[in-house]
Design a protein around this motif. Sequence first.
Motif, short mmCIF file in Angstrom:
data_model
loop_
_atom_site.label_atom_id
_atom_site.label_comp_id
_atom_site.label_asym_id
_atom_site.label_seq_id
_atom_site.Cartn_x
_atom_site.Cartn_y
_atom_site.Cartn_z
N VAL A 127 100.02 158.01 -53.56
CA VAL A 127 100.56 159.05 -54.44
C VAL A 127 99.93 160.41 -54.11
CG1 VAL A 127 100.76 159.81 -56.84
CG2 VAL A 127 100.99 157.38 -56.26
N LYS A 128 98.65 160.41 -53.82
CA LYS A 128 97.92 161.66 -53.61
C LYS A 128 98.25 162.33 -52.28
CE LYS A 128 93.17 163.47 -53.91
NZ LYS A 128 91.75 163.10 -54.19
N GLY A 167 101.99 158.47 -39.87
CA GLY A 167 101.83 157.44 -40.88
C GLY A 167 100.60 157.66 -41.72
N LEU A 168 100.61 157.04 -42.89
CA LEU A 168 99.44 157.05 -43.77
C LEU A 168 98.78 155.68 -43.70
CD1 LEU A 168 97.80 158.61 -45.96
CD2 LEU A 168 99.28 157.53 -47.67
N LEU A 169 97.51 155.67 -43.35
CA LEU A 169 96.72 154.44 -43.26
C LEU A 169 95.65 154.44 -44.33
CD1 LEU A 169 95.67 151.85 -41.72
CD2 LEU A 169 94.24 153.43 -40.39
N VAL A 170 95.55 153.34 -45.08
CA VAL A 170 94.51 153.17 -46.10
C VAL A 170 93.65 151.98 -45.69
CG1 VAL A 170 94.02 152.75 -48.53
CG2 VAL A 170 96.01 154.14 -47.89
N VAL A 198 94.10 160.99 -35.11
CA VAL A 198 93.56 160.49 -36.38
C VAL A 198 92.98 161.64 -37.19
CG1 VAL A 198 91.89 158.94 -37.46
CG2 VAL A 198 93.02 158.26 -35.32
N GLU A 199 93.40 161.76 -38.45
CA GLU A 199 92.85 162.74 -39.37
C GLU A 199 92.39 162.03 -40.63
OE1 GLU A 199 94.17 166.59 -42.13
OE2 GLU A 199 95.66 165.58 -40.86
N LEU A 200 91.11 162.10 -40.93
CA LEU A 200 90.58 161.53 -42.17
C LEU A 200 90.88 162.47 -43.33
CD1 LEU A 200 88.83 159.48 -43.76
CD2 LEU A 200 86.83 160.85 -43.11
N LEU A 201 91.54 161.95 -44.36
CA LEU A 201 91.88 162.75 -45.54
C LEU A 201 90.83 162.63 -46.63
CD1 LEU A 201 95.68 161.89 -45.79
CD2 LEU A 201 94.66 163.95 -44.80
N GLU A 202 90.37 161.42 -46.87
CA GLU A 202 89.39 161.19 -47.94
C GLU A 202 88.74 159.84 -47.75
OE1 GLU A 202 89.10 160.89 -52.84
OE2 GLU A 202 90.87 161.76 -51.91
N ALA A 228 89.37 154.55 -47.65
CA ALA A 228 89.64 155.77 -46.90
C ALA A 228 91.12 155.91 -46.62
CB ALA A 228 88.85 155.78 -45.59
N ALA A 229 91.56 157.15 -46.56
CA ALA A 229 92.94 157.47 -46.21
C ALA A 229 92.97 158.33 -44.95
CB ALA A 229 93.64 158.19 -47.36
#
Length: 219
Positions: A27-28, A151-154, A185-189, A211-212
């Motif tokens: 969601v974030k 893509g979003l990876l968690v 690769v970009e680390l969001l949080e 991590a996202a």
Amino acid sequence: MEPSFWHEKWDLKQIGFHQPQINEFLVKYWSRLSLATSAEVFVPLCGKSLDMCYLAEQGHNVLGCELNQLAVEDFFKENNLPVSHQVKGEHQVYLTEQVSLIQGDIFTLPTESTQSITAFYDRAALIAWPEEMRQQYAIKLATLVPAGVKGLLVTLDYPQETLNGPPFAVSPQWIEQYLAPYFDVELLECADVLAENQRFVKKNVPWLNEAAYVLTRKI
């Protein structure tokens, strides 16, 4: 980690990996991908995740892949969705208006099955595999995701020796070694979520990080 392991989990309803709510990082951060509303989103090892409903609510077409047939059937049943069915080779495809779920082994999924995707979302797939199979999955994911697709990876990370997976620990170093060759690769949080996960607390796991990342398939 043979297919029978996952089939038994679903048959016995030992599905602690299924989350009863939409993932907060989804969601974030989903908007960070800056996708068109009509984007087709690939969700590997999708189970019956409510995250797919969230993606569909954003206007996206969802293409999931799930090993277990019961999980696929439950997704449509629990969300009151009409479904049609067709067979494609060794895989079965279940379809409704915005969601298509491919039931079968992701490792034998033909590359052409995902060539129309414009995004992907992995919350449950990468952390589902022990080390050797995770490396194989990273290679398979790279073959399924077309160049330039985001893509979003968690992920989850914790001291692996303190708990038998799944979910398995995936460290930032592992991401760098095995995914960075194929993806930018970009680390969001990265957040400490130990207090929210009682299974880990009861096993005296000292820390648990969720991590996202945004992954972009290299050209």
